[in-house]
Design a protein around this motif. Sequence first.
Motif, PDB file in Angstrom:
ATOM      1  N   PRO A 183      19.339   6.615 -13.266  1.00 24.37           N
ATOM      2  CA  PRO A 183      20.290   7.115 -14.261  1.00 24.37           C
ATOM      3  C   PRO A 183      21.597   7.923 -12.931  1.00 24.37           C
ATOM      4  O   PRO A 183      20.855   9.206 -12.423  1.00 24.37           O
ATOM      5  CB  PRO A 183      19.939   7.683 -15.371  1.00 24.37           C
ATOM      6  N   PRO A 184      22.112   8.081 -13.896  1.00 24.84           N
ATOM      7  CA  PRO A 184      23.468   8.709 -12.838  1.00 24.84           C
ATOM      8  C   PRO A 184      23.171   9.935 -13.074  1.00 24.84           C
ATOM      9  O   PRO A 184      23.482  10.777 -14.026  1.00 24.84           O
ATOM     10  CB  PRO A 184      25.265   8.367 -13.140  1.00 24.84           C
ATOM     11  N   GLU A 185      23.267  11.620 -12.124  1.00 18.18           N
ATOM     12  CA  GLU A 185      23.143  12.620 -12.810  1.00 18.18           C
ATOM     13  C   GLU A 185      24.330  12.994 -13.196  1.00 18.18           C
ATOM     14  O   GLU A 185      25.450  12.928 -13.084  1.00 18.18           O
ATOM     15  CB  GLU A 185      23.085  13.576 -11.091  1.00 18.18           C
ATOM     16  N   PRO A 186      24.541  13.959 -14.274  1.00 19.63           N
ATOM     17  CA  PRO A 186      25.501  15.105 -15.312  1.00 19.63           C
ATOM     18  C   PRO A 186      26.353  15.189 -14.103  1.00 19.63           C
ATOM     19  O   PRO A 186      25.744  16.009 -13.096  1.00 19.63           O
ATOM     20  CB  PRO A 186      24.643  15.608 -16.313  1.00 19.63           C
TER      21      PRO A 186
END
Length: 167
Positions: free
Chosen positions: A160-163
């Motif tokens: 998942p993309p990093e926040p």
Amino acid sequence: CRFQAELFQTSAKVCNCSSAVFIRRFMNSRAARRMDDNAFLDGADSLESIIAEVDDEYGPSSYGSEHYQGETLYWMGYLYRYWAYTREQSSASVYRKAPTKELVRVYEPYHTLDPNQAIDRIIEAKGGQEVQGDMTEQGVRLLRAIRQRSAFNYAIVSLPPEPSRKH
């Protein structure tokens, strides 16, 4: 094994160089590599032709004058070939592990032993160095076998993309 034993024995009679020089040259020669690869079995080589081949490869030599006794040379030739063949090692590798002068020293106590026992005792006296020395050779052989028998499956993992971080 007998052919190499007879070769070493004959070398003392026909070579101008010392036994140790002939053995070193032979164990590192193309002729020894052919014996290692079993390609030697396809030819009709004689003792004299192998000695001439070693002389052609390295050049004639009159270096050294010590010729070992025939029985000692026979045992050494047999043991070197047996070691290379049964342990699947090159002649050059075996020679590095047990140079000529070392085998001459252990002839008296070991020549009546089974060749496997003699090799084991030589390795044991060296502190088991053969195992350490061959680990690379064994590792490469095992990796090649694994690569030939294996199919490689790759998996793609989506993270998942990093926040985003706000400062």
